[in-house]
Structure formats: C-alpha cells, structure tokens
Write a protein that holds these residues in place. Structure first.
Motif, short mmCIF file in Angstrom:
data_model
loop_
_atom_site.label_atom_id
_atom_site.label_comp_id
_atom_site.label_asym_id
_atom_site.label_seq_id
_atom_site.Cartn_x
_atom_site.Cartn_y
_atom_site.Cartn_z
N ARG A 4 0.85 -1.19 0.00
CA ARG A 4 0.00 0.00 0.00
C ARG A 4 0.89 1.25 0.00
NH1 ARG A 4 -4.92 0.96 4.23
NH2 ARG A 4 -5.45 3.02 3.49
N PRO A 5 0.61 2.23 -0.84
CA PRO A 5 1.43 3.44 -0.88
C PRO A 5 1.40 4.19 0.46
CG PRO A 5 -0.19 3.43 -2.67
CD PRO A 5 -0.46 2.26 -1.81
N ALA A 6 2.51 4.81 0.81
CA ALA A 6 2.62 5.55 2.06
C ALA A 6 1.61 6.68 2.12
CB ALA A 6 4.04 6.10 2.24
N GLN A 7 1.31 7.30 0.97
CA GLN A 7 0.32 8.38 0.93
C GLN A 7 -1.04 7.89 1.38
OE1 GLN A 7 0.70 9.81 -3.12
NE2 GLN A 7 0.75 11.90 -2.30
N ALA A 8 -1.42 6.71 0.94
CA ALA A 8 -2.72 6.15 1.32
C ALA A 8 -2.77 5.93 2.82
CB ALA A 8 -2.99 4.85 0.58
N ASP A 9 -1.67 5.43 3.41
CA ASP A 9 -1.63 5.23 4.86
C ASP A 9 -1.75 6.55 5.61
OD1 ASP A 9 -1.40 2.49 4.65
OD2 ASP A 9 0.79 2.48 4.80
N ALA A 10 -1.05 7.58 5.13
CA ALA A 10 -1.10 8.88 5.78
C ALA A 10 -2.51 9.46 5.71
CB ALA A 10 -0.10 9.84 5.14
N HIS A 11 -3.18 9.31 4.56
CA HIS A 11 -4.55 9.81 4.41
C HIS A 11 -5.50 9.07 5.35
CE1 HIS A 11 -8.07 11.54 2.56
NE2 HIS A 11 -8.57 10.34 2.40
N ALA A 12 -5.34 7.75 5.43
CA ALA A 12 -6.19 6.95 6.31
C ALA A 12 -5.97 7.34 7.76
CB ALA A 12 -5.91 5.46 6.11
N ASP A 13 -4.71 7.58 8.16
CA ASP A 13 -4.41 7.99 9.53
C ASP A 13 -5.03 9.36 9.83
OD1 ASP A 13 -3.02 5.66 9.94
OD2 ASP A 13 -1.03 6.58 9.71
N ALA A 14 -4.92 10.30 8.89
CA ALA A 14 -5.49 11.64 9.09
C ALA A 14 -7.01 11.55 9.23
CB ALA A 14 -5.12 12.55 7.93
N HIS A 15 -7.65 10.71 8.41
CA HIS A 15 -9.10 10.54 8.50
C HIS A 15 -9.48 9.93 9.84
CE1 HIS A 15 -13.20 9.93 7.25
NE2 HIS A 15 -13.12 8.66 7.61
N ALA A 16 -8.73 8.94 10.29
CA ALA A 16 -9.02 8.31 11.58
C ALA A 16 -8.87 9.32 12.72
CB ALA A 16 -8.09 7.12 11.81
N ASP A 17 -7.85 10.19 12.64
CA ASP A 17 -7.67 11.21 13.67
C ASP A 17 -8.87 12.15 13.72
OD1 ASP A 17 -5.23 10.20 14.40
OD2 ASP A 17 -4.05 11.67 13.29
N LEU A 18 -9.39 12.55 12.55
CA LEU A 18 -10.55 13.44 12.52
C LEU A 18 -11.78 12.77 13.10
CD1 LEU A 18 -10.23 15.20 9.06
CD2 LEU A 18 -9.95 16.22 11.31
N VAL A 19 -11.97 11.52 12.77
CA VAL A 19 -13.15 10.79 13.25
C VAL A 19 -13.08 10.57 14.76
CG1 VAL A 19 -14.35 8.57 13.13
CG2 VAL A 19 -13.59 9.69 11.04
N LEU A 20 -11.88 10.34 15.30
CA LEU A 20 -11.74 10.00 16.72
C LEU A 20 -11.42 11.22 17.61
CD1 LEU A 20 -9.74 6.68 16.35
CD2 LEU A 20 -12.19 6.98 16.71
N ARG A 21 -11.19 12.37 17.02
CA ARG A 21 -10.88 13.56 17.81
C ARG A 21 -12.09 13.91 18.67
NH1 ARG A 21 -9.58 19.36 15.23
NH2 ARG A 21 -11.82 19.26 15.00
#
Length: 137
Positions: A4-21
């Motif tokens: 999986r590309p690193a960009q996809a992982d970073a995007h997924a992590d950023a989305h998870a942070d927004l959802v869990l903030r």
C-alpha cells in the motif's frame, strides 16, 4: 499482493484522527456566562460589551442550562410577545442541548447539523460549562 502506498496510509491515519478527535480538543473557551434570571435587554448589553455573539446561561447553582445567541435574542426582542421583563430562562425553555468533552467531534457536529445549531455548550458530568463547540463558519 502489492504494498500500500505511504500516501494512502497517511490519508487513512489523518481521516481516523478526525473521526476520533474529541470535543475536548476542539472546543473554545466558555466565554461569558450569565444567570438565567437576566433579562434579554441586559444579555444583549453584555454581548455588546464583551464583543461576543453568544452567552452561556447558568442557573442559580451555576449549572449550564443552555446557550443564547445574539440573533436569537434579537428575534425574541422583535416578537409581539416581547416585554422588557422577559428573562433568559423564558427564552431557553428546557435545559440543553449539550455535549460531553468525550464525544467525538464528528458525532457532535452531526447533532449540531441535525438541530441546526452553530454552537453547542460542552459540560462536565455535573453540568458545569467547560467550553463551547462552534461550527466553522
């Protein structure tokens, strides 16, 4: 299997942070708090003096009963039923709505959109105001 590309992982992590903030990390300071026995006229003067468009309203025990906005109070003042003796508790009606500091921002924003609110008081377990969650304008 492809990595999986690193960009996809970073995007997924950023989305998870927004959802869990949580609201605790996103709320603004509580700002001015006034008692629910204050009149609409005095509340509007407090808003003008403090250069804010909203006030947290508390009862005689210091517990948050809700939030009033300048727009709401202006509408009330323009109504036929308005008198200069009208108190904030009469404008608010029942307690709330509120949110907890542990609620996710996503959940709180969804509730705000559903209720057509631009700001929501954040209260602790006892009902004391901690801050305000405001939608971005």
């Amino acid at each position: 299997m492809q990595p999986r590309p690193a960009q996809a992982d970073a995007h997924a992590d950023a989305h998870a942070d927004l959802v869990l903030r949580t609201v605790d990390g996103a709320m603004e300071a509580a700002g001015p708090q006034v008692c629910d026995d204050m009149t609409v006229e005095v509340a509007l003067a407090v808003m003008a003096g403090s250069r804010t468009d909203r006030l947290l309203v508390c009862d005689e025990d210091g517990l948050c009963t809700g939030l009033v906005t300048q727009a709401r109070l202006a509408d009330v003042r323009e109504s036929a039923a308005y008198t200069d003796r009208l108190r904030l508790r009469d404008v608010l009606g029942e307690r709330g709505p509120f949110t907890s500091p542990m609620t996710t921002v996503t959940e709180a924003e969804h509730a705000m959109h559903y209720r057509r609110l631009t700001a929501l008081p954040v209260v602790d377990e006892q009902g004391s105001a901690l801050g305000v969650l405001a939608l971005a304008r």
